[in-house]
Design a protein around this motif. Structure first.
Motif, PDB file in Angstrom:
ATOM      1  N   UNK A 270       0.994  -0.913  -0.261  1.00 47.08           N
ATOM      2  CA  UNK A 270      -0.334   0.105  -0.077  1.00 47.08           C
ATOM      3  C   UNK A 270       0.094   1.322   0.117  1.00 47.08           C
ATOM      4  N   UNK A 271      -0.064   2.421  -0.284  1.00 51.67           N
ATOM      5  CA  UNK A 271       1.135   3.476  -0.578  1.00 51.67           C
ATOM      6  C   UNK A 271       0.998   4.659   0.979  1.00 51.67           C
ATOM      7  N   UNK A 272       1.789   4.569   1.048  1.00 55.75           N
ATOM      8  CA  UNK A 272       2.551   4.931   2.769  1.00 55.75           C
ATOM      9  C   UNK A 272       2.041   6.355   2.521  1.00 55.75           C
ATOM     10  N   UNK A 273       2.933   7.162   1.586  1.00 62.03           N
ATOM     11  CA  UNK A 273       3.629   8.475   1.519  1.00 62.03           C
ATOM     12  C   UNK A 273       3.456   9.003   0.180  1.00 62.03           C
TER      13      UNK A 273
ATOM     14  N   UNK B 217      -3.696   8.527  -2.816  1.00 65.99           N
ATOM     15  CA  UNK B 217      -3.648   8.731  -1.141  1.00 65.99           C
ATOM     16  C   UNK B 217      -2.895   7.501  -0.832  1.00 65.99           C
ATOM     17  N   UNK B 218      -2.354   8.157   0.536  1.00 64.51           N
ATOM     18  CA  UNK B 218      -1.636   7.105   1.472  1.00 64.51           C
ATOM     19  C   UNK B 218      -2.946   5.833   1.553  1.00 64.51           C
ATOM     20  N   UNK B 219      -2.802   5.425   1.888  1.00 68.30           N
ATOM     21  CA  UNK B 219      -3.109   3.355   2.088  1.00 68.30           C
ATOM     22  C   UNK B 219      -4.145   3.468   0.225  1.00 68.30           C
ATOM     23  N   UNK B 220      -3.890   3.751  -0.119  1.00 73.13           N
ATOM     24  CA  UNK B 220      -4.095   3.457  -1.597  1.00 73.13           C
ATOM     25  C   UNK B 220      -3.308   1.864  -1.820  1.00 73.13           C
TER      26      UNK B 220
END
Length: 394
Positions: A42-45, A56-59
């Motif tokens: 997942x994307x952290x930042x 966005x984050x969490x995506x």
């Protein structure tokens, strides 16, 4: 007469990305993702350039790369971010009397009463410039009469800006913002309000309190107050509780490593759940081992702020390896989490993936509702709940 509250919320903009850009300026101006693998991470930042594509984050990382195929994916470095966070914390520590660190890149500062000696907004502005100058990191802040409004002012000031909401102008500032901008207002609550045509905070400000209480019960008052910028929560520099711990004395001395690890997993799960329940984070973990001859050994390790057992459990197992003598039977074993601070678990850990995030949400939802350890990891199931621990003496 009590002095007017002067609360500052500070947020380091796209923190992980900003740190990476310090080490590699070629990343400046490009869509950058920090996080896990392209398959299951997942994307952290992400950078602001990436956010323009709806990322966005969490995506899930794979979804983000579909939205922006030319984005640069970086695995990231815990040590690099931890060091940058410590630099910023030290500057804040030296310049202000009371602050609360709620995550690796987010702080609240209480400057109430400082107006007798300084211009509080100028002090916050000077602090921001000092951080930018000494660390090279972009930073935003909001200043207002409460934590909620200060945080929302920071979000409005981003990227790399600052915003003061004067006393008495909270409702005016909030009115044009979408209701989803209110911190802690969940998606389900927003959807319910949308059904009644309530989309802006200004719409919410005009709604009668009794209507919200009918719709949401006790939460109605919380929503009504947030829409008006009312938030009496204090800045909590440190937890009143400095640590939480648990230990078990075995009925029969134990030499089997698998048994010891099973007990430690159960203990660590229990403590990490308590942290999340109380909105706390730890930055130091330790184990205690007492051998059959009552000789006691402890091992501890500093870590990044967390309340996640998938970080804590491997750390605890590693400490067991350091403390354990396989030739000597163990009488007692314990786990302690210390250096506690107020704050929520953030998705900023590169081991996180979609399944793990959903697992945490599901575990906590069930355990909050039905009691601790209603559900747990398989490794901890052999131990059962703390009240019925078959290994516990007396």
């Amino acid at each position: 007469m009590e002095p007017k509250r002067q609360i500052v919320h500070i947020d380091l903009d796209s923190f992980f990305v900003s740190v990476e850009r310090k080490f590699n300026p070629e990343l400046i101006g490009k869509p950058v993702l920090i996080g896990g693998s392209a398959e299951r991470g997942v994307v952290a930042s992400c950078s602001y350039e990436a956010r323009r594509y709806g990322i966005h984050s969490a995506m899930p990382t794979r979804q983000a790369l579909k939205l922006c195929p030319h984005a640069i994916l970086i695995r990231g470095s815990h040590g690099r971010y931890g060091e940058a966070s410590r630099e910023v914390t030290q500057i804040i520590h030296e310049m202000v009397p009371v602050y609360q660190k709620t995550s690796i890149d987010e702080f609240y500062i209480d400057l109430t009463g400082m107006d007798r000696y300084h211009d509080a907004y100028k002090l916050a502005s000077d602090l921001r410039q000092k951080i930018i100058k000494e660390t090279g990191l972009p930073i935003s802040f909001g200043m207002a009469s409460s934590k909620t409004v200060a945080k929302m002012a920071t979000n409005a000031a981003k990227p790399n800006g600052q915003l003061l909401i004067p006393h008495g102008e909270e409702m005016e500032f909030l009115a044009p913002l979408p209701i989803r901008k209110i911190p802690m207002l969940g998606e389900k609550t927003c959807k319910k309000l949308y059904e009644y045509g309530i989309e802006k905070i200004g719409d919410l400000q005009r709604v009668d309190l009794r209507f919200l209480q009918t719709l949401f019960g006790k939460s109605g008052m919380f929503i009504w107050e947030k829409a008006r910028g009312i938030d009496h929560s204090e800045i909590v520099p440190h937890s009143d509780r400095k640590s939480i711990s648990t230990e078990t004395t075995f009925h029969n001395d134990v030499k089997d490593r698998r048994t010891l690890e099973t007990v430690l997993v159960s203990m660590t799960e229990e403590l990490s759940f308590k942290l999340r329940k109380e909105n706390m984070l730890t930055s130091c973990l330790a184990i205690k081992v007492r051998y059959a001859n009552f000789e006691t050994h402890t091992q501890q390790e500093k870590i990044g702020l967390t309340a996640a057992e998938h970080i804590l459990i491997p750390g605890i197992k590693n400490l067991l390896t350091k403390a354990w003598d396989p030739n000597r039977p163990i009488r007692l074993i314990g786990v302690r989490l210390s250096n506690l601070t107020t704050g929520s678990y953030q998705i900023n850990l590169f081991e996180d993936n979609e399944e793990r995030i959903r697992l945490y949400q599901a575990l906590d939802t069930i355990n909050f509702k039905f009691g601790e350890k209603t559900v747990c990891r398989a490794a901890g199931m052999e131990i059962g709940t703390r009240n019925f621990n078959p290994f516990m003496r007396g």
